[in-house]
Design a protein around this motif. Structure first.
Motif: not given
Length: 553
Positions: A66-86
């Motif tokens: 297991s590790g950091a995966t592209g399937a989950m990274a793609v889902v995070m992209t727009a969320f981080i832009i809108l709400h931040g990494i925290e």
């Protein structure tokens, strides 16, 4: 190739060397997925370490990585832009809690009932996704562009050509040849590890020039920092711009030579810290949507990978325990500044192919990765690896993962099953794994319902003033229309019997259809009797007795 995977036996040397091989392959993947999510590479590297280490100990599938995966990274992209990494870290923690609950309530076993065409489509689609992702390494001269359609900055590059392309192809080909042919001479060491070491020595002790892991990380860091800084500037400028001026301003800013300052972060990757968000019901609702999506994507990919590894190794893992392991790992990731993750089919295949069968291989891979992160001399050595050799490793994984037998199944299995395979494969590539699997299950269920609905038959027996309808088959919502067409309340005799001895009633739609037919006969002043309902069917009738008007014998 698959036979080789199944027959390889586990021992300490295989586990140790396989872990080292996997760790080498994890580095560029973690960096690349962090870049996709729009976070610092260290956030991806720490996620890869935490996910790999925790799931190797607590997970339900020894040998799965297991590790950091592209399937989950793609889902995070727009969320981080809108709400931040925290907020993203908080969502990863909630994702882990949801996954643990899925394990506690034993929802992991649901993956065992997935139709085989869905599993084949998942495997093929994921192999295609892994293969397509490697073509990003055939680009150079990265730069920032403004996308007028999305209103965001995008990173693009030029395709390699000439000598650079030829060198890359030769390194990839050399890597693949070593991995494929070395086991024919010796199985003392994994062919993947030998190939990586050989290509690294060739690039660093010859005039051959190629992009290395260190070059890749530095370029990704620079582009990520530039994208973040220019996005911030652009958002500030848009407040004073007219709508017609926004696209021109974005294009100009993307091409501008701007000095990017070094940003100070309050969060240090790898250090324990509660996410700095307002813990209010409003904040909870913000992170809940992302957490549900991440948990679904993560569990589907992990459990499908678990099933695949089970088949390859002819062993059986625990899906519910894997849910708990994935959840615990994601909780720790969120608390220690990691981006979360799930099972990685590519690295899992590398591990299985290299001889990793037990938990030790995953623990070794995570431990080596930690050493790469915290010890600069080791990181410098990793930085010398040519990215092209790792691409060759992943291409071998693609070849081993893809179910080539499906290409010969088009005229040997039902057309609906082959359609499901194609559908799930395509949707995995176009959308994401969760949508593809849900769509595949939905289509398979509809096809099954249609086939079963056409198998409800009736025999009519007349005996004096009594007509008996003998039903045979399965009666559920899909067969309601066919059921109603069997009867003729106007022309039937005074007494009608429906015989259910060879028919099973499955749902409320079927009960309502029976009730509707009974009402039609009642309106005609005729007697309808229901005979020989099976016990489970009769139980349904008794439960619905207050809303049904049936004469059951």
């Amino acid at each position: 190739m698959i036979d080789l995977l199944i027959k390889r036996q586990s021992n300490f040397k295989n586990e140790f060397l396989s872990g080292l091989t996997v760790a080498l392959a994890l580095v560029p993947e973690a960096v690349a997925f962090a870049f996709v999510a729009g976070v610092d590479p260290l956030v991806g590297l720490w996620a890869a370490f935490i996910m790999g280490f925790v799931t190797s100990i607590l997970g339900g599938r020894p040998g799965m990585i297991s590790g950091a995966t592209g399937a989950m990274a793609v889902v995070m992209t727009a969320f981080i832009i809108l709400h931040g990494i925290e907020y993203m870290f908080a969502a990863v923690i909630l994702c882990g809690i949801i996954q643990i609950l899925c394990g506690v309530f034993k929802l992991g076993k649901l993956v065992r009932i997935l139709p085989h065409p869905v599993t084949l489509g998942f495997v093929n689609g994921l192999a295609i996704v892994i293969g397509l992702a490697q073509f990003g390494q055939f680009k150079e001269n990265y730069r920032l562009l403004y996308d007028k359609m999305t209103g965001n900055f995008q990173i693009t590059g030029d395709w390699m050509s000439g000598g650079a392309l030829l060198t890359t192809l030769c390194l990839i080909g050399g890597t693949m040849l070593i991995i494929h042919y070395l086991p024919r001479f010796t199985k003392a060491v994994p062919g993947t590890l030998v190939a990586i070491v050989a290509m690294t020595l060739l690039v660093n002790f010859s005039p051959i020039e190629s992009v290395t892991v260190q070059d890749f990380v530095e370029s990704q860091n620079e582009m990520a920092a530039e994208k973040t800084f220019k996005s911030k500037l652009f958002n500030e400028q848009k407040e004073d711009l007219k709508l017609s001026e926004i696209d021109a301003a974005g294009t100009a800013l993307a091409a501008a030579d701007v000095e990017v300052p070094e940003e100070e972060s309050t969060r240090i990757a790898g250090a324990f810290q509660i996410p700095s968000i307002d813990w209010t019901p409003q904040s909870f609702m913000i992170i809940l949507g992302l957490a549900l999506t991440l948990s679904a994507v993560g569990l589907i990919e992990s459990l499908m990978t678990l099933t695949l590894i089970d088949e390859l190794t002819q062993t059986r893992g625990s899906s519910n325990r894997e849910c708990i392991g994935q959840g615990a790992a994601n909780i720790i990731c969120g608390l220690f500044g990691g981006m979360g993750g799930c099972a990685m089919i590519g690295q899992s295949m590398i591990n299985i192919r290299s001889g990793g069968r037990g938990r030790l291989s995953g623990i070794c891979a995570a431990s080596f990765l930690l050493c790469f992160i915290i010890f600069p001399p080791l990181w410098n050595c990793i930085g010398l690896i040519p990215v092209a050799s790792l691409v060759g490793v992943m291409f071998i994984v693609v070849i081993a993962t893809f179910e080539w037998t499906t290409l010969r199944l088009w005229n040997k299995i039902p057309g609906s099953d082959f359609l499901v395979i194609i559908l799930v494969s395509a949707m995995t590539v176009i959308f994401d794994l969760a949508i593809a699997v849900v769509a595949g299950v939905a289509v398979s269920s509809l096809v099954f319902a249609w086939k079963k609905s056409t198998r409800l038959n009736v025999d009519i027996i007349d005996d004096g003033d009594t007509r008996t309808y003998v039903l045979k088959g399965s009666f559920f919502f899909g067969a309601v229309s066919s059921f109603k067409e069997f009867f003729d309340p106007i022309n039937d005799p005074e007494h009608v019997v429906i015989e259910f001895q060879d028919c099973t009633v499955y749902d409320h739609s079927a009960l309502e259809a029976i009730n509707a037919v009974a009402q039609l006969y009642r309106q005609q002043g005729k007697q309808l009797t229901i005979m020989h309902l099976k016990e489970d069917c009769a139980r349904l009738v008794r439960k619905a007795d207050d809303v049904l008007e049936l004469n059951v014998s």
